[in-house]
Design a protein around this motif. Structure first.
Motif, PDB file in Angstrom:
ATOM      1  N   LEU A 155       1.502  -9.552  -9.964  1.00 45.95           N
ATOM      2  CA  LEU A 155       0.106  -9.480  -9.526  1.00 45.95           C
ATOM      3  C   LEU A 155      -0.646 -10.648 -10.143  1.00 45.95           C
ATOM      4  CD1 LEU A 155      -2.202  -7.963  -8.101  1.00 45.95           C
ATOM      5  CD2 LEU A 155      -2.532  -6.671 -10.230  1.00 45.95           C
ATOM      6  N   ASN A 156      -1.170 -11.517  -9.299  1.00 41.87           N
ATOM      7  CA  ASN A 156      -1.913 -12.694  -9.745  1.00 41.87           C
ATOM      8  C   ASN A 156      -3.320 -12.616  -9.148  1.00 41.87           C
ATOM      9  OD1 ASN A 156      -2.495 -15.176 -10.908  1.00 41.87           O
ATOM     10  ND2 ASN A 156      -1.677 -16.335  -9.172  1.00 41.87           N
ATOM     11  N   GLY A 157      -4.230 -11.956  -9.873  1.00 38.75           N
ATOM     12  CA  GLY A 157      -5.579 -11.752  -9.336  1.00 38.75           C
ATOM     13  C   GLY A 157      -5.535 -10.772  -8.171  1.00 38.75           C
ATOM     14  N   ASN A 158      -5.924 -11.239  -6.980  1.00 42.09           N
ATOM     15  CA  ASN A 158      -5.880 -10.376  -5.793  1.00 42.09           C
ATOM     16  C   ASN A 158      -4.684 -10.707  -4.904  1.00 42.09           C
ATOM     17  OD1 ASN A 158      -6.673 -12.856  -4.860  1.00 42.09           O
ATOM     18  ND2 ASN A 158      -8.210 -12.077  -3.436  1.00 42.09           N
ATOM     19  N   HIS A 159      -3.713 -11.424  -5.440  1.00 41.34           N
ATOM     20  CA  HIS A 159      -2.542 -11.837  -4.666  1.00 41.34           C
ATOM     21  C   HIS A 159      -1.298 -11.220  -5.298  1.00 41.34           C
ATOM     22  CE1 HIS A 159      -1.470 -15.227  -1.697  1.00 41.34           C
ATOM     23  NE2 HIS A 159      -0.512 -14.323  -1.676  1.00 41.34           N
ATOM     24  N   LEU A 160      -0.477 -10.550  -4.480  1.00 36.73           N
ATOM     25  CA  LEU A 160       0.720  -9.886  -4.985  1.00 36.73           C
ATOM     26  C   LEU A 160       1.956 -10.581  -4.406  1.00 36.73           C
ATOM     27  CD1 LEU A 160       1.297  -6.159  -5.563  1.00 36.73           C
ATOM     28  CD2 LEU A 160       3.017  -7.421  -4.293  1.00 36.73           C
ATOM     29  N   TYR A 161       2.903 -10.910  -5.288  1.00 36.78           N
ATOM     30  CA  TYR A 161       4.175 -11.521  -4.891  1.00 36.78           C
ATOM     31  C   TYR A 161       5.303 -10.577  -5.309  1.00 36.78           C
ATOM     32  CZ  TYR A 161       1.306 -15.763  -4.700  1.00 36.78           C
ATOM     33  OH  TYR A 161       0.330 -16.678  -4.410  1.00 36.78           O
ATOM     34  N   TYR A 162       6.397 -10.570  -4.522  1.00 38.46           N
ATOM     35  CA  TYR A 162       7.488  -9.667  -4.875  1.00 38.46           C
ATOM     36  C   TYR A 162       8.845 -10.294  -4.556  1.00 38.46           C
ATOM     37  CZ  TYR A 162       7.832  -8.591   0.137  1.00 38.46           C
ATOM     38  OH  TYR A 162       7.993  -8.681   1.504  1.00 38.46           O
ATOM     39  N   ALA A 163       9.871  -9.853  -5.327  1.00 36.49           N
ATOM     40  CA  ALA A 163      11.283 -10.159  -5.049  1.00 36.49           C
ATOM     41  C   ALA A 163      12.006  -8.815  -4.974  1.00 36.49           C
ATOM     42  CB  ALA A 163      11.882 -11.039  -6.141  1.00 36.49           C
ATOM     43  N   HIS A 164      12.873  -8.670  -3.971  1.00 39.77           N
ATOM     44  CA  HIS A 164      13.460  -7.356  -3.692  1.00 39.77           C
ATOM     45  C   HIS A 164      14.953  -7.495  -3.417  1.00 39.77           C
ATOM     46  CE1 HIS A 164      14.393  -3.640  -1.512  1.00 39.77           C
ATOM     47  NE2 HIS A 164      14.701  -4.362  -0.451  1.00 39.77           N
ATOM     48  N   VAL A 165      15.776  -6.656  -4.132  1.00 38.57           N
ATOM     49  CA  VAL A 165      17.212  -6.560  -3.878  1.00 38.57           C
ATOM     50  C   VAL A 165      17.622  -5.094  -3.981  1.00 38.57           C
ATOM     51  CG1 VAL A 165      19.527  -7.241  -4.594  1.00 38.57           C
ATOM     52  CG2 VAL A 165      17.647  -8.851  -4.859  1.00 38.57           C
ATOM     53  N   GLY A 166      18.292  -4.565  -2.963  1.00 38.33           N
ATOM     54  CA  GLY A 166      18.799  -3.199  -3.032  1.00 38.33           C
ATOM     55  C   GLY A 166      17.966  -2.215  -2.233  1.00 38.33           C
ATOM     56  N   ASP A 167      18.040  -0.927  -2.626  1.00 36.31           N
ATOM     57  CA  ASP A 167      17.339   0.112  -1.867  1.00 36.31           C
ATOM     58  C   ASP A 167      16.222   0.785  -2.662  1.00 36.31           C
ATOM     59  OD1 ASP A 167      18.927   1.461  -3.654  1.00 36.31           O
ATOM     60  OD2 ASP A 167      19.749   2.876  -2.197  1.00 36.31           O
ATOM     61  N   SER A 168      15.824   0.217  -3.804  1.00 33.87           N
ATOM     62  CA  SER A 168      14.552   0.635  -4.394  1.00 33.87           C
ATOM     63  C   SER A 168      13.449   0.080  -3.493  1.00 33.87           C
ATOM     64  CB  SER A 168      14.419   0.104  -5.826  1.00 33.87           C
ATOM     65  OG  SER A 168      15.424   0.647  -6.649  1.00 33.87           O
ATOM     66  N   ARG A 169      12.208   0.596  -3.622  1.00 37.50           N
ATOM     67  CA  ARG A 169      11.191   0.242  -2.631  1.00 37.50           C
ATOM     68  C   ARG A 169       9.851  -0.113  -3.262  1.00 37.50           C
ATOM     69  NH1 ARG A 169      12.065   5.059   1.941  1.00 37.50           N
ATOM     70  NH2 ARG A 169      14.199   4.439   2.542  1.00 37.50           N
ATOM     71  N   VAL A 170       9.045  -0.849  -2.466  1.00 34.53           N
ATOM     72  CA  VAL A 170       7.649  -1.115  -2.785  1.00 34.53           C
ATOM     73  C   VAL A 170       6.807  -0.598  -1.614  1.00 34.53           C
ATOM     74  CG1 VAL A 170       5.912  -2.876  -3.243  1.00 34.53           C
ATOM     75  CG2 VAL A 170       8.232  -3.164  -4.142  1.00 34.53           C
ATOM     76  N   TYR A 171       5.769   0.205  -1.926  1.00 30.95           N
ATOM     77  CA  TYR A 171       4.838   0.726  -0.926  1.00 30.95           C
ATOM     78  C   TYR A 171       3.427   0.211  -1.229  1.00 30.95           C
ATOM     79  CZ  TYR A 171       8.232   4.339   0.592  1.00 30.95           C
ATOM     80  OH  TYR A 171       9.318   5.015   1.072  1.00 30.95           O
ATOM     81  N   MET A 172       2.557   0.224  -0.200  1.00 27.38           N
ATOM     82  CA  MET A 172       1.151  -0.143  -0.368  1.00 27.38           C
ATOM     83  C   MET A 172       0.294   0.759   0.516  1.00 27.38           C
ATOM     84  SD  MET A 172      -0.804  -3.716   0.596  1.00 27.38           S
ATOM     85  CE  MET A 172      -0.591  -3.444   2.353  1.00 27.38           C
ATOM     86  N   THR A 173      -0.856   1.212  -0.010  1.00 25.57           N
ATOM     87  CA  THR A 173      -1.808   1.936   0.836  1.00 25.57           C
ATOM     88  C   THR A 173      -2.859   0.950   1.362  1.00 25.57           C
ATOM     89  OG1 THR A 173      -3.331   2.482  -0.966  1.00 25.57           O
ATOM     90  CG2 THR A 173      -1.496   4.007  -0.570  1.00 25.57           C
ATOM     91  N   TYR A 174      -3.408   1.268   2.540  1.00 24.85           N
ATOM     92  CA  TYR A 174      -4.425   0.395   3.146  1.00 24.85           C
ATOM     93  C   TYR A 174      -5.290   1.240   4.084  1.00 24.85           C
ATOM     94  CZ  TYR A 174      -1.670   0.657   7.438  1.00 24.85           C
ATOM     95  OH  TYR A 174      -1.023   1.119   8.546  1.00 24.85           O
ATOM     96  N   ARG A 175      -6.435   0.687   4.505  1.00 26.48           N
ATOM     97  CA  ARG A 175      -7.299   1.357   5.475  1.00 26.48           C
ATOM     98  C   ARG A 175      -7.050   0.763   6.858  1.00 26.48           C
ATOM     99  NH1 ARG A 175     -11.140   4.675   3.478  1.00 26.48           N
ATOM    100  NH2 ARG A 175     -11.553   4.567   1.235  1.00 26.48           N
ATOM    101  N   ASP A 176      -6.825   1.652   7.850  1.00 22.47           N
ATOM    102  CA  ASP A 176      -6.599   1.162   9.210  1.00 22.47           C
ATOM    103  C   ASP A 176      -7.931   0.869   9.891  1.00 22.47           C
ATOM    104  OD1 ASP A 176      -7.695   3.599   9.925  1.00 22.47           O
ATOM    105  OD2 ASP A 176      -5.802   4.480  10.575  1.00 22.47           O
ATOM    106  N   ASP A 177      -7.891   0.577  11.198  1.00 21.54           N
ATOM    107  CA  ASP A 177      -9.104   0.215  11.940  1.00 21.54           C
ATOM    108  C   ASP A 177     -10.123   1.341  11.980  1.00 21.54           C
ATOM    109  OD1 ASP A 177      -7.972  -2.214  12.381  1.00 21.54           O
ATOM    110  OD2 ASP A 177      -7.160  -1.694  14.354  1.00 21.54           O
ATOM    111  N   ASN A 178      -9.648   2.583  11.792  1.00 21.39           N
ATOM    112  CA  ASN A 178     -10.550   3.743  11.791  1.00 21.39           C
ATOM    113  C   ASN A 178     -10.970   4.121  10.375  1.00 21.39           C
ATOM    114  OD1 ASN A 178     -10.353   4.010  14.622  1.00 21.39           O
ATOM    115  ND2 ASN A 178      -8.390   5.107  14.385  1.00 21.39           N
ATOM    116  N   SER A 179     -10.735   3.214   9.432  1.00 24.67           N
ATOM    117  CA  SER A 179     -11.091   3.427   8.018  1.00 24.67           C
ATOM    118  C   SER A 179     -10.349   4.602   7.399  1.00 24.67           C
ATOM    119  CB  SER A 179     -12.609   3.635   7.870  1.00 24.67           C
ATOM    120  OG  SER A 179     -13.287   2.450   8.237  1.00 24.67           O
ATOM    121  N   GLU A 180      -9.204   4.963   7.981  1.00 23.02           N
ATOM    122  CA  GLU A 180      -8.369   6.007   7.385  1.00 23.02           C
ATOM    123  C   GLU A 180      -7.288   5.350   6.525  1.00 23.02           C
ATOM    124  OE1 GLU A 180      -6.754   8.752  10.121  1.00 23.02           O
ATOM    125  OE2 GLU A 180      -8.687   9.298  11.011  1.00 23.02           O
TER     126      GLU A 180
END
Length: 644
Positions: free
Chosen positions: A501-526
């Motif tokens: 995490l670099n300020g408001n910018h997130l970088y990632y490296a991924h190998v295998g079947d562990s996971r990264v998730y993110m929540t967000y608001r859709d167009d209906n603000s849900e």
């Protein structure tokens, strides 16, 4: 009847022709059978085998003992093919000599009688045989002999004698070449066995995280001294020529000096140190030992343990006779007692009898520089720590079915939490190797991240991605090196999630079947949850290939067969590298498959993440509880965070 006779005659004729050709091919007079280089032993190439012996010595010089052992085994197999025997070489010479004598018996009786005195030279050794042939050649120049033999026959005879001499020389050179390789290989073999036994003893008794055996240090020194005295002195010039680093002798002297220094430290603690050995002298000795570690040809794991132990001894010596540690301990005890008294006073006299208030969990698993923690034996630890610009919690649970937690977690950050490196690894492999693989991956990522990311200036997005990729490959190499020198750890590996995490910018490296998730608001603000990474597994490949849901894919393929892992070489390593922007309302979840294999509904995971009444620690604990409720078949490791 006539047809039968014709076929019989034809068959006999064919067999006769075949027999004659076979006899001619096998005959000693067949010139291709003469020794030229290595034609007698077509399966044994002297030059190639000598190159293998040189390679084995180079492997010993570089402490690659297992590779050297394999090469010596190959050379032994070559000896079995050769079956080194003087009689074989004598028979070759004998056959050539017999052919020569038979030719002159038929063509020139005078020469035949003259040559009878060399008829038994095949019984002699190479040098005697050469001497007799030279004597005959000399006599052929005598005028009394030349009168008996015409010039054409004399010229041919001299040529034939020279051919025998050349054949004898070629046989001698090949025999001595094979014999020399065999003798040197046989001499090096017990030396190599001794070195392998020394390495095994050192790993079992000394280079062990959980059992650092000081009493074994002197024995290690004695073992290497015995190897040097019994075997290596005779081959020191061959193995360690001038200018080559002699790690065997270095180990003998290093561990002898280390043992002596430990005795000095023990005497210093008992105040029995001689006047000639002061505290400063011991610190100087430890500094010298630390500088000599690189000359011992240790693997990554051994070197790390030894350097840590030398630093531990250095700290111990520095504190001997120093009153400050005792003073600081007394002050700390007084502060703890005063704190307890104040808390009790507050609870019973100042809180209006409302009862004790809960104390927030602000424990950090293992501090390094005050802003880094590692969770290795992670089923014992949960971590809640809130810097200025970040809210996060990390925890790992062994689950309900496993006895050992092979997951590891690491986090390192700057003071205000604007730059943070999160790392999660799910190890695999028997004999505790999965735990070691995940630990190596976490350590490598944390060390690399602190050096290249947290304190670096003016990094571009491309720079950060390249650094993350390099960290993954460094972890890969470190795990392979550990497995190389510890066969019981072969095929160990780990998944790896590195999130920076670099300020408001997130970088990632991924190998295998562990996971990264993110929540967000859709167009209906849900608020929604989105899976950032794609599983490197047969399950993930099936979903991507056929465009089906995870639930549908799980009915077709196994979920726990991964196609990429750090430390595994069956498939070339190719980490996924990505980045995206995040706001202060985006929750990020990093987890092992111990969560997602049990809680297969991403929407449920999303509801927990966005639940407004749950604190970050409660979100993590609720997901662990849910995974256990659905079976808890694997270790469960979770990191949750968001920007403030």
């Amino acid at each position: 009847m006539k047809r039968f006779n014709f076929r019989a005659i034809l068959t006999v004729f064919v067999l006769l022709i075949f027999s004659i050709s076979t006899v001619v091919e096998a005959s000693p007079a067949h010139k291709d059978f003469h020794i030229q280089g290595t034609k007698i032993y077509k399966d044994f190439d002297i030059q190639e085998t000598n190159s293998k012996l040189i390679e084995a010595k180079n492997n010993i010089r570089n402490n690659d003992l297992n590779a050297a052992k394999e090469i010596l085994e190959e050379i032994k197999i070559a000896y079995a093919i050769v079956n080194l025997n003087n009689e074989i070489f004598n028979n070759t010479y004998k056959n050539e000599l017999s052919t020569l004598l038979n030719d002159y018996n038929k063509s020139d009786q005078t020469i035949s009688e003259y040559l009878q005195n060399i008829g038994d030279t095949y019984k002699d050794n190479f040098d005697k045989r050469e001497k007799k042939l030279k004597e005959i050649n000399t006599k052929l120049s005598d005028s009394n002999v030349t009168k008996l033999i015409n010039n054409s026959n004399l010229t041919k005879l001299k040529s034939d004698i020279n051919s025998l001499m050349n054949l004898n020389q070629e046989l001698k050179e090949e025999y001595n070449g094979i014999k020399s390789i065999k003798e040197e290989s046989d001499a090096i073999s017990p030396l190599l066995t001794s070195l392998i036994n020394n390495e095994k003893f050192m790993n079992e008794k000394f280079m062990n995280d959980s059992n650092f055996n000081y009493s074994a240090i002197n024995k290690i020194s004695v073992n290497y001294k015995n190897t040097w005295d019994n075997y290596f002195k005779d081959y020191s010039i061959i193995i360690f020529s001038e200018g080559k680093e002699n790690w065997v002798k270095n180990r003998y002297e290093f561990f002898k000096n280390f043992h002596n220094t430990l005795e000095d430290i023990s005497n210093l603690e008992k105040d029995e140190l001689s006047e000639t050995k002061s505290k400063d002298d011991i610190l100087s000795d430890l500094k010298t030992l630390s500088s000599e570690v690189n000359s011992l040809k240790l693997n990554y794991h051994q070197k790390l343990i030894l350097e840590n132990e030398i630093n531990t001894q250095k700290t111990k010596v520095e504190n001997i006779g120093d009153p400050w540690p005792v003073i600081l301990l007394i002050i700390a005890i007084i502060i703890v007692i005063l704190t307890i008294l104040f808390v009790l006073y507050y609870i019973f006299f100042l809180s209006n009898n409302k009862g004790p208030r809960p104390i927030k969990d602000r424990t950090i698993s293992r501090y390094l520089d005050g802003r880094t923690f590692l969770v290795f034996n992670s089923n014992k630890y949960g971590t809640l720590f809130h810097p200025k610009k970040l809210e996060f919690y990390a925890n790992s649970d062994v689950g309900l079915k496993r006895e050992l937690n092979e997951d590891s977690i690491g986090v390192t950050l700057n003071k205000d939490g604007s730059r943070v490196l999160f790392v999660l690894a799910d190890g695999m492999g028997g004999h505790n190797a999965g735990e070691i693989a995940s630990k190596i991956a976490i350590q490598t990522a944390i060390e690399g991240g602190k050096k290249e990311l947290l304190n670096a200036q003016n990094l571009t997005g491309s720079d950060i991605k390249d650094i993350l990729r390099d960290i993954v490959y460094s972890a890969h190499e470190n795990i392979l090196n550990m497995a190389k020198y510890n066969p019981e750890m072969s095929n160990m590996g780990t998944t790896l999630e590195i999130v920076f995490l670099n300020g408001n910018h997130l970088y990632y490296a991924h190998v295998g079947d562990s996971r990264v998730y993110m929540t967000y608001r859709d167009d209906n603000s849900e608020e929604r949850i989105e899976r950032v990474t794609k599983d490197h597994s047969e399950l993930g490949m099936y979903m991507e290939r056929y465009g089906v849901t995870e639930a549908e894919a799980r009915t077709k393929v196994a979920s726990n067969v991964i196609t990429q892992a750090v430390g595994i070489t069956s498939v070339p390593l190719n980490p996924d590298i990505g980045d995206f922007l995040i706001g202060i309302n985006n929750w990020i979840l990093i987890c092992s498959d111990g969560l997602t294999d049990m809680v297969q509904d991403d929407s449920y995971i999303g509801k927990i993440l966005i639940h407004e009444k749950l604190q970050v620690k409660e979100k993590v604990n609720e997901l662990i509880r849910a995974a256990k409720e659905f079976g808890g078949k694997d270790n469960i490791s979770i990191i949750i965070f968001k920007r403030r």
